[in-house]
Motif scaffolding. Structure first.
Motif, PDB file in Angstrom:
ATOM      1  N   PRO A  64       0.824  -1.217   0.000  1.00 39.44           N
ATOM      2  CA  PRO A  64       0.000   0.000   0.000  1.00 39.44           C
ATOM      3  C   PRO A  64       0.857   1.265   0.000  1.00 39.44           C
ATOM      4  O   PRO A  64       1.890   1.324   0.673  1.00 39.44           O
ATOM      5  CB  PRO A  64      -0.798  -0.121   1.307  1.00 39.44           C
ATOM      6  N   ASP A  65       0.426   2.263  -0.744  1.00 36.37           N
ATOM      7  CA  ASP A  65       1.182   3.515  -0.827  1.00 36.37           C
ATOM      8  C   ASP A  65       1.280   4.219   0.519  1.00 36.37           C
ATOM      9  O   ASP A  65       2.225   4.977   0.760  1.00 36.37           O
ATOM     10  CB  ASP A  65       0.529   4.457  -1.846  1.00 36.37           C
ATOM     11  N   ASP A  66       0.284   3.991   1.384  1.00 33.90           N
ATOM     12  CA  ASP A  66       0.274   4.686   2.671  1.00 33.90           C
ATOM     13  C   ASP A  66       0.860   3.847   3.803  1.00 33.90           C
ATOM     14  O   ASP A  66       0.675   4.163   4.984  1.00 33.90           O
ATOM     15  CB  ASP A  66      -1.149   5.107   3.033  1.00 33.90           C
ATOM     16  N   ALA A  67       1.575   2.768   3.468  1.00 33.17           N
ATOM     17  CA  ALA A  67       2.175   1.931   4.508  1.00 33.17           C
ATOM     18  C   ALA A  67       3.185   2.740   5.316  1.00 33.17           C
ATOM     19  O   ALA A  67       3.991   3.494   4.755  1.00 33.17           O
ATOM     20  CB  ALA A  67       2.856   0.718   3.882  1.00 33.17           C
ATOM     21  N   ALA A  68       3.143   2.594   6.635  1.00 35.77           N
ATOM     22  CA  ALA A  68       4.086   3.314   7.497  1.00 35.77           C
ATOM     23  C   ALA A  68       5.487   2.740   7.366  1.00 35.77           C
ATOM     24  O   ALA A  68       6.480   3.460   7.508  1.00 35.77           O
ATOM     25  CB  ALA A  68       3.621   3.241   8.944  1.00 35.77           C
ATOM     26  N   ALA A  69       5.578   1.444   7.102  1.00 35.73           N
ATOM     27  CA  ALA A  69       6.876   0.791   6.952  1.00 35.73           C
ATOM     28  C   ALA A  69       6.670  -0.560   6.288  1.00 35.73           C
ATOM     29  O   ALA A  69       5.579  -1.141   6.350  1.00 35.73           O
ATOM     30  CB  ALA A  69       7.562   0.614   8.304  1.00 35.73           C
ATOM     31  N   LEU A  70       7.710  -1.042   5.646  1.00 34.89           N
ATOM     32  CA  LEU A  70       7.713  -2.369   5.031  1.00 34.89           C
ATOM     33  C   LEU A  70       8.795  -3.189   5.710  1.00 34.89           C
ATOM     34  O   LEU A  70       9.965  -2.801   5.718  1.00 34.89           O
ATOM     35  CB  LEU A  70       7.997  -2.262   3.531  1.00 34.89           C
ATOM     36  N   MET A  71       8.399  -4.312   6.306  1.00 34.75           N
ATOM     37  CA  MET A  71       9.356  -5.193   6.961  1.00 34.75           C
ATOM     38  C   MET A  71       9.567  -6.422   6.087  1.00 34.75           C
ATOM     39  O   MET A  71       8.612  -7.118   5.744  1.00 34.75           O
ATOM     40  CB  MET A  71       8.855  -5.597   8.345  1.00 34.75           C
ATOM     41  N   ILE A  72      10.806  -6.668   5.734  1.00 40.28           N
ATOM     42  CA  ILE A  72      11.150  -7.809   4.889  1.00 40.28           C
ATOM     43  C   ILE A  72      11.796  -8.873   5.765  1.00 40.28           C
ATOM     44  O   ILE A  72      12.836  -8.641   6.381  1.00 40.28           O
ATOM     45  CB  ILE A  72      12.096  -7.388   3.750  1.00 40.28           C
ATOM     46  N   HIS A  73      11.152 -10.032   5.827  1.00 41.65           N
ATOM     47  CA  HIS A  73      11.620 -11.113   6.688  1.00 41.65           C
ATOM     48  C   HIS A  73      12.702 -11.921   5.973  1.00 41.65           C
ATOM     49  O   HIS A  73      12.443 -12.549   4.939  1.00 41.65           O
ATOM     50  CB  HIS A  73      10.457 -12.036   7.069  1.00 41.65           C
ATOM     51  N   LYS A 117      10.442   2.996  -3.026  1.00 39.88           N
ATOM     52  CA  LYS A 117      11.445   3.902  -2.468  1.00 39.88           C
ATOM     53  C   LYS A 117      10.866   4.853  -1.430  1.00 39.88           C
ATOM     54  O   LYS A 117      11.582   5.331  -0.552  1.00 39.88           O
ATOM     55  CB  LYS A 117      12.101   4.711  -3.599  1.00 39.88           C
ATOM     56  N   GLN A 118       9.557   5.146  -1.511  1.00 41.07           N
ATOM     57  CA  GLN A 118       8.981   6.146  -0.615  1.00 41.07           C
ATOM     58  C   GLN A 118       8.600   5.574   0.749  1.00 41.07           C
ATOM     59  O   GLN A 118       8.197   6.319   1.644  1.00 41.07           O
ATOM     60  CB  GLN A 118       7.731   6.781  -1.262  1.00 41.07           C
ATOM     61  N   ILE A 119       8.733   4.255   0.933  1.00 47.20           N
ATOM     62  CA  ILE A 119       8.325   3.617   2.186  1.00 47.20           C
ATOM     63  C   ILE A 119       9.564   3.121   2.927  1.00 47.20           C
ATOM     64  O   ILE A 119      10.393   2.407   2.347  1.00 47.20           O
ATOM     65  CB  ILE A 119       7.369   2.436   1.911  1.00 47.20           C
ATOM     66  N   PRO A 120       9.736   3.486   4.207  1.00 45.76           N
ATOM     67  CA  PRO A 120      10.877   2.975   4.978  1.00 45.76           C
ATOM     68  C   PRO A 120      10.865   1.446   5.004  1.00 45.76           C
ATOM     69  O   PRO A 120       9.839   0.830   5.309  1.00 45.76           O
ATOM     70  CB  PRO A 120      10.650   3.553   6.379  1.00 45.76           C
ATOM     71  N   THR A 121      11.993   0.856   4.669  1.00 47.86           N
ATOM     72  CA  THR A 121      12.087  -0.600   4.577  1.00 47.86           C
ATOM     73  C   THR A 121      13.046  -1.120   5.637  1.00 47.86           C
ATOM     74  O   THR A 121      14.151  -0.595   5.799  1.00 47.86           O
ATOM     75  CB  THR A 121      12.564  -1.015   3.172  1.00 47.86           C
ATOM     76  N   ILE A 122      12.616  -2.151   6.354  1.00 48.66           N
ATOM     77  CA  ILE A 122      13.363  -2.670   7.499  1.00 48.66           C
ATOM     78  C   ILE A 122      13.592  -4.161   7.307  1.00 48.66           C
ATOM     79  O   ILE A 122      12.680  -4.892   6.906  1.00 48.66           O
ATOM     80  CB  ILE A 122      12.576  -2.412   8.803  1.00 48.66           C
ATOM     81  N   LEU A 123      14.804  -4.603   7.575  1.00 49.06           N
ATOM     82  CA  LEU A 123      15.112  -6.032   7.534  1.00 49.06           C
ATOM     83  C   LEU A 123      14.754  -6.651   8.878  1.00 49.06           C
ATOM     84  O   LEU A 123      15.251  -6.225   9.920  1.00 49.06           O
ATOM     85  CB  LEU A 123      16.598  -6.254   7.243  1.00 49.06           C
ATOM     86  N   TYR A 124      13.873  -7.648   8.849  1.00 45.89           N
ATOM     87  CA  TYR A 124      13.499  -8.374  10.064  1.00 45.89           C
ATOM     88  C   TYR A 124      14.238  -9.706  10.015  1.00 45.89           C
ATOM     89  O   TYR A 124      13.842 -10.625   9.309  1.00 45.89           O
ATOM     90  CB  TYR A 124      11.985  -8.569  10.094  1.00 45.89           C
TER      91      TYR A 124
END
Length: 356
Positions: free
Chosen positions: A77-86, A97-104
């Protein structure tokens, strides 16, 4: 799957969690989070997986796995607060690119990579969440310089309602010993049988729960066949139960007086340890990876790959019901400190800090 469900179910009602799920995956596995289905690419075959492993170690990503993700990132979703990649360090380059992406990170991810490869792979992440301090300490030196101080620990939790003690444990002629997990050498079920063979006791009942894979069907692996031949020579009763659904797991822990989890693999944070302790079984783990950290003061720790020491600890518990009960209480107390509610709150604050 268990981690996603635990974290999402424990989150405040105001938070909305979604999980990207391949269309071939069962949606009902993610009841606590909204399932966003994507059309997967071609299935990754065993030869392709081996090719991916070689490519990843060299820093070229995992082309077959990445291709199999199909149009997954189009569904974020464009309005996602963050994207966590497991456990997907190479997938950051495909993220919006516009969504903060975090490695889980649930494991090392690139344990055999050449120097610098992990750092380059993780360049696109805003932060890293590790499931144990043991894992965080191993990951941090391999991260890009800007991320080394941004590797945060969020310990996985356990549902202490679903996993609760049995009221009838101990009132029987035989002491029950359980191994539960993947039935592969790395997890150590053969060490449990070897320890029982050393004890040569008739007042033991052993149950091995799990399969080499993640389904109850299929032919036995050569390792599983060896275990059954070993069990046939033991004086006590030994039974094998194939891979079981999550809804049935707690009943096996409650059946057991002792749960032995002597993993050879450096498991960063084994949920089985928490679940066994939550069910009040006297729990034994190996001094391997994050297992001692997970166990805390709630389980007994034996050296890795040491069936003799495992036998000694099992025998001490076997001969002393009070000692078994004491360790069961200690395990339950440890598990109660590690709820999914606590984990979810810590994850929310950590992700918020990364996103800002």
């Amino acid at each position: 799957m268990t981690v996603i469900d635990g974290l999402a179910a424990a989150a405040p009602a105001a938070q909305s969690h979604a999980v990207l799920v391949a269309r071939t995956t069962y949606r009902e596995r993610y009841e606590s989070a909204r399932a966003l289905e994507y059309e997967p690419g071609p299935y990754v075959s065993a030869p392709a997986a081996r090719a991916d492993a070689v490519a990843a170690r060299a820093g070229w990503g995992k082309p077959f796995l990445e291709h199999s993700m199909g149009d997954a990132m189009d569904h974020v979703p464009d309005d996602a607060a963050a994207l966590m990649i497991h456990n997907g360090p190479f997938l950051a380059r495909h993220a919006p690119k516009q969504i903060p992406t975090i490695l889980y990170a649930h494991n090392e991810g690139l344990p055999g990579a050449l120097p610098g490869v992990a750092s380059r792979a993780c360049h696109g992440f805003e932060g890293v969440v590790a499931v144990s301090s043991w894992l965080a300490e191993r990951l941090a030196p391999r991260m890009p310089a800007r991320l080394r101080q941004n590797v945060q620990v969020v310990l996985n939790g356990v549902d202490t309602t679903a996993f609760s003690p049995s009221e009838r444990r101990g009132d029987r002629d035989r002491v029950r010993v359980l191994f539960l997990g993947r039935v592969v050498r790395e997890k150590g079920p053969d060490l449990v049988l070897s320890a029982c063979r050393l004890l040569a006791r008739h007042d033991l009942e052993v149950r091995i729960v799990g399969s080499a894979g993640f389904s109850p069907g299929g032919a036995l692996s050569s390792y599983e066949q060896i275990l059954r031949r070993t069990a046939a020579d033991l004086p006590g009763a030994v039974s094998f139960v194939p891979f079981t659904e999550r809804s049935e797991v707690a009943a096996h822990y409650r059946w057991a007086d002792i749960v032995a989890l002597p993993s050879r693999w450096d498991d960063p944070w084994p949920l089985t340890t928490l679940e066994a302790m939550a069910c009040g079984a006297a729990t034994i783990v190996a001094d391997s990876g994050g297992m001692p950290e997970c166990a805390g003061d709630g389980a007994l720790v034996v050296p890795k790959n040491d069936s003799s020491r495992l036998a000694e600890v099992i025998e001490a518990l076997l001969d002393d019901q009070t000692l078994r009960q004491q360790w069961g209480v200690r395990g339950r107390q440890r598990a109660e400190l590690l709820s999914w509610t606590t984990a979810s709150a810590k994850l929310t604050s950590t992700v918020s800090a990364f996103a800002t």
